[in-house]
Design an enzyme around this catalytic site. Structure first.
Site, mmCIF file in Angstrom:
data_model
loop_
_atom_site.group_PDB
_atom_site.id
_atom_site.type_symbol
_atom_site.label_atom_id
_atom_site.label_comp_id
_atom_site.label_asym_id
_atom_site.label_seq_id
_atom_site.Cartn_x
_atom_site.Cartn_y
_atom_site.Cartn_z
ATOM 1 C CG HIS A 82 -1.936 -1.098 1.222
ATOM 2 N ND1 HIS A 82 -3.180 -1.008 0.663
ATOM 3 C CD2 HIS A 82 -1.854 -2.355 1.716
ATOM 4 C CE1 HIS A 82 -3.829 -2.154 0.828
ATOM 5 N NE2 HIS A 82 -3.043 -2.998 1.457
ATOM 6 C CG ASN A 155 -7.913 -4.377 1.027
ATOM 7 O OD1 ASN A 155 -7.200 -3.395 1.221
ATOM 8 N ND2 ASN A 155 -7.460 -5.601 1.088
HETATM 9 FE FE1 HDE Z 1 -2.464 -4.769 5.603
HETATM 10 N N1 HDE Z 1 -0.650 -3.989 6.050
HETATM 11 N N2 HDE Z 1 -1.857 -6.558 6.269
HETATM 12 N N3 HDE Z 1 -4.220 -5.618 5.012
HETATM 13 N N4 HDE Z 1 -3.096 -3.026 4.898
HETATM 14 C C1 HDE Z 1 -0.282 -2.719 5.849
HETATM 15 O O1 HDE Z 1 0.822 -1.383 7.411
HETATM 16 C C2 HDE Z 1 -0.764 -6.786 7.020
HETATM 17 C C3 HDE Z 1 -4.586 -6.919 5.170
HETATM 18 C C4 HDE Z 1 -4.339 -2.709 4.463
HETATM 19 O O2 HDE Z 1 -3.152 3.498 3.876
HETATM 20 C C5 HDE Z 1 1.047 -2.396 6.472
HETATM 21 O O3 HDE Z 1 1.100 0.849 7.624
HETATM 22 C C6 HDE Z 1 -0.735 -8.149 7.468
HETATM 23 C C7 HDE Z 1 -5.986 -7.091 4.954
HETATM 24 C C8 HDE Z 1 -4.389 -1.326 4.066
HETATM 25 O O4 HDE Z 1 -1.492 3.332 5.300
HETATM 26 C C9 HDE Z 1 1.430 -3.703 7.157
HETATM 27 C C10 HDE Z 1 -1.848 -8.750 6.935
HETATM 28 C C11 HDE Z 1 -6.449 -5.846 4.638
HETATM 29 C C12 HDE Z 1 -3.119 -0.829 4.304
HETATM 30 C C13 HDE Z 1 0.269 -4.596 6.823
HETATM 31 C C14 HDE Z 1 -2.546 -7.744 6.183
HETATM 32 C C15 HDE Z 1 -5.339 -4.946 4.668
HETATM 33 C C16 HDE Z 1 -2.332 -1.901 4.822
HETATM 34 C C17 HDE Z 1 2.055 -1.812 5.534
HETATM 35 C C18 HDE Z 1 -2.279 -10.190 7.064
HETATM 36 C C19 HDE Z 1 -7.887 -5.439 4.270
HETATM 37 C C20 HDE Z 1 -2.620 0.574 4.023
HETATM 38 C C21 HDE Z 1 2.167 -0.349 5.895
HETATM 39 C C22 HDE Z 1 -2.598 -10.562 8.380
HETATM 40 C C23 HDE Z 1 -8.806 -5.658 5.338
HETATM 41 C C24 HDE Z 1 -2.958 1.505 5.118
HETATM 42 C C25 HDE Z 1 1.336 -0.188 7.053
HETATM 43 C C26 HDE Z 1 -2.506 2.897 4.743
HETATM 44 C C27 HDE Z 1 -0.999 -1.774 5.227
HETATM 45 C C28 HDE Z 1 0.193 -5.839 7.291
HETATM 46 C C29 HDE Z 1 -3.715 -8.026 5.468
HETATM 47 C C30 HDE Z 1 -5.487 -3.558 4.365
HETATM 48 C C31 HDE Z 1 2.770 -4.295 6.760
HETATM 49 C C32 HDE Z 1 0.337 -8.780 8.319
HETATM 50 C C33 HDE Z 1 -6.786 -8.389 5.082
HETATM 51 C C34 HDE Z 1 -5.585 -0.574 3.493
HETATM 52 O O5 HDE Z 1 1.520 -3.553 8.550
#
Ligand code: HDE
Length: 694
Positions: A82, A155
């Site tokens: 993202h 999302n």
């Molecule tokens: Fe994320 N995800 N994610 N994700 N995600 C990040 O956090 C992570 C997941 C989502 O505009 C990171 O700040 C793991 C689902 C958005 O700043 C990180 C898992 C969904 C954004 C991270 C998921 C998301 C992130 C990277 C599996 C939809 C951007 C930078 C367990 C519900 C937020 C940060 C923004 C960002 C980890 C799965 C949505 C690495 C470990 C499911 C919208 O922490």
């Protein structure tokens, strides 16, 4: 030799001066002095200090060193996922109370406006990647509530690839640039992604969504948003209700077609960011309805799937959506880095009255986001950055650390204490409480049996689509798998599709040129038939409006000004933004001799930037444009991308050169009403005449 000095024409109006830990902006008025970060005024910002006019630069030039050092450290690590995004401020307004289910003020105080900062992102590409790859869009909202920050980090797709957080690094490593070659950027169409997916049957439902046009949105204001996981609402008596959160765009859902998205990437890398910037600047504020699906444990137990499994959605037909509020984005950030880049979302940021579910993907996320912010923003004090700080009072005994901006007073930094009557204390009555939930069962690295069905909802999604959308899914699979070098991966994927729909598998096999249909892998659970859910379509959710859309009018010398004006008037009245396109940005001399300035030069303003186009040309203008490839492409692409085209006689000559056929979407430029009606939709019936879909 006299000193060469280039006077700075406009000294900065908004430089910062530091006083006792606070940063002040000098607003407007007289220019203040340009200073170092220590407040020393600069006499010369054009030349470094040299031992003589043509001699070496002196190490003692503290002004040069400070400026370059700061510059060298301007970048912070981009998000691992993202990274590419558009953010905006706005507000959330509750329209219906959930007081029966929760104590959270944000969900019970009708009419109250709560400030939000919303960040809409792609997933796979780096921060500098284009806006329009085929990709999921992140939909992250920070609500600055009276009771603390609530982050809903979702999302634009209601399900996810994997069921357990432990698989996330593998998924992301598979989708990102392949590590040995460093490409492709921001694309799923490569071997490592499809290799991982073909070995991960739980991802099949998500695969149907990402191969649909949901991943090719026309505008960020035309995407839905989903909290994805089940959360809990916790009421006054401690009772809890499950909830799924949804955002519904006021402008309706709309996507581009693949060929269009590819060409937009070349025409305007910042297509979505610019679109939202322009919309907010014009006062056309992006808006979404906020809705919930509420259900009890008993209802959940009766679902034919497990709601704790993030690869499943709850069909609206099973649990209807209740609209309870709206979000309006009405203010562009002052500074991209300070706000859109530094904003730090975390699904663990919730407020009293809301709680988590046991979804194992959510549970992993509760750890990941704080951890990633520590590495990205570099300090445990990132919550003090203005975009991250709560807008309600906050106080505790956490102290010190890198970049501490607060200057707490007093000798007490612990609790309980008897030395301070004013230091913050725990508040059992209104403080955060977790829902009282009994847990039973054996510990272990176990995937619940109820998570075993990987194909039924993938099938539900595919069968719920219109025939046009099904064709796009099949064509996307063929496109993506055709970019995969290893035949066994293509075959394995096609085998999975047989569990989803035999016809889909056959179409993809044929598109890939496979001689025989590969065997389907063993399924961990039988595929169930579910009633189709039309709410899963895009086409069914397009709105009958031109609001938020753009109309391009191609003109040349001699064009009929009245015809241009009539179309402009009708399109503007329908809510569209109208742009004039001509060979030169200076415009064209109309039939009446007046010059009409252009908003875009033809070579840099292709029709992919518009939702529908009009071509108003004199015979002479048409003759000029017949030999301009950009003009021919303008109409040919508009036709190929299923857009309405209005043309007068000269326009028709250009259409003929471009081999554009006649259909219901090609209208006479004199009939503005017919053009507007046709512009409000895509000409789906035209598609078989312009491309072979799988
Ligand atoms: Fe994320 N995800 N994610 N994700 N995600 C990040 O956090 C992570 C997941 C989502 O505009 C990171 O700040 C793991 C689902 C958005 O700043 C990180 C898992 C969904 C954004 C991270 C998921 C998301 C992130 C990277 C599996 C939809 C951007 C930078 C367990 C519900 C937020 C940060 C923004 C960002 C980890 C799965 C949505 C690495 C470990 C499911 C919208 O922490």
């Amino acid at each position: 030799m006299s000193k060469q000095k280039t006077p700075s024409k406009s000294a900065p109006r908004d430089q910062q001066t530091g006083t006792a830990g606070e940063l002040h902006q000098i607003a407007g008025g007289e220019h203040g002095p340009l200073t170092t970060n220590q407040g020393v005024a600069l006499s010369d910002n054009q030349n470094s200090l040299k031992s003589n006019p043509r001699g070496p630069t002196l190490l003692e030039d503290f002004i040069l060193r400070e400026k370059i050092t700061h510059f060298d450290h301007e970048r912070i690590p981009e998000r691992i996922v993202h990274a590419r995004a558009t953010g905006a401020h706005g507000f959330f307004e509750l329209t219906a109370s959930l007081a029966e289910h929760t104590t959270a003020k944000i969900l019970t105080e009708v009419g109250v406006r709560t400030p939000v900062f919303t960040r809409l992102s792609t997933v796979a590409g780096g921060a500098g990647s284009v806006d329009t790859p085929r990709d999921v869009r992140g939909f992250a909202v920070k609500f600055y509530t009276k009771e603390g920050n609530w982050d809903l980090v979702g999302n634009n797709i209601p399900v996810f690839f994997i069921q357990d957080a432990i698989k996330f690094p593998d998924l992301i490593h598979a989708v990102k640039m392949e590590p040995d070659r460093g490409f492709p950027q921001s694309a799923t169409a490569h071997d490592t992604f499809w290799d991982f997916i073909s070995l991960t049957p739980e991802s099949m439902h998500m695969v149907m969504w990402i191969m649909s046009d949901r991943t090719l949105p026309r505008s960020l204001a035309m995407i839905e948003g989903f909290g994805v996981h089940s959360f809990r609402l916790v009421g006054q008596a401690g009772q809890s209700t499950f909830v799924k959160f949804h955002w519904r765009p006021k402008l309706g859902l709309q996507s581009t077609v693949w060929d269009e998205a590819v060409k937009i990437a070349g025409a305007d890398q910042d297509f979505h960011r610019r679109d939202m910037f322009d919309a907010i600047a014009a006062g056309n504020f992006p808006e979404w309805e906020f809705a919930v699906q509420l259900f009890t444990q008993e209802q959940a137990d009766a679902f034919p799937f497990d709601h704790l499994d993030a690869t499943k959605l709850i069909p609206e037909e099973l649990v209807p959506l209740q609209v309870i509020g709206r979000m309006v984005l009405d203010r562009w950030p002052d500074n991209f880095f300070a706000e859109t880049e530094q904003v730090a979302y975390c699904p663990a940021n919730i407020v009293p009255g809301i709680d988590f579910s046991n979804d194992p993907l959510l549970q992993g996320r509760l750890f990941s986001y704080l951890d990633t912010q520590l590495s990205r923003l570099g300090s445990a004090n990132f919550h003090q950055i203005p975009v991250n700080a709560p807008k309600c009072p906050f106080a505790n005994h956490q102290r010190d650390g890198h970049m501490q901006m607060a200057q707490p007073t007093g000798r007490v930094a612990y609790e309980p204490n008897s030395l301070s009557a004013t230091s913050p204390r725990e508040t059992p009555a209104q403080g955060f409480r977790s829902a009282a939930v009994a847990e039973t069962g054996e510990r272990g690295r176990i995937r619940a049996e109820s998570f075993a069905d990987h194909y039924s909802q993938a099938r539900l999604f595919y069968l719920s689509q219109t025939t046009h959308e099904q064709a796009h899914i099949a064509a996307a699979l063929v496109f993506e798998l055709s970019k995969v070098d290893h035949p066994h991966i293509r075959e394995a994927m096609t085998g999975h599709l047989r569990h989803i729909d035999e016809d889909l598998a056959k179409r993809v096999a044929s598109g890939l040129g496979l001689d025989t249909l590969p065997d389907a892998p063993a399924a961990a659970a039988p595929v169930r038939e579910m009633a189709p859910s039309p709410a899963l379509q895009i086409i069914g959710k397009m709105k009958d409006t031109l609001e938020g859309r753009k109309i391009g009018i191609l003109i040349a010398d001699g064009s009929d000004g009245a015809a241009v004006a009539a179309i402009r008037k009708a399109a503007s009245a329908a809510g569209a933004a109208v742009k004039i396109v001509a060979l030169k940005v200076g415009g064209a001399k109309l039939a009446d001799g007046k010059v009409l300035a252009a908003d875009g030069q033809l070579a840099g303003t292709p029709s992919v930037l518009f939702d529908a186009v009009a071509v108003i040309l004199s015979d002479e203008g048409a003759r000029t444009l017949l030999t301009e490839a950009a003009a021919v492409d303008f109409v040919r692409d508009a036709f190929g991308h299923l857009k309405a085209i209005a043309a007068d006689k000269g326009g028709q000559a250009l259409l003929k050169t471009a081999n554009v056929g006649q259909d219901a979407g090609i209208v006479d430029a004199g009939d503005a009403d017919a053009f507007i009606a046709a512009a409000k939709t895509r000409q789906w019936e035209r598609e078989p005449s312009v491309r072979t879909l799988a």
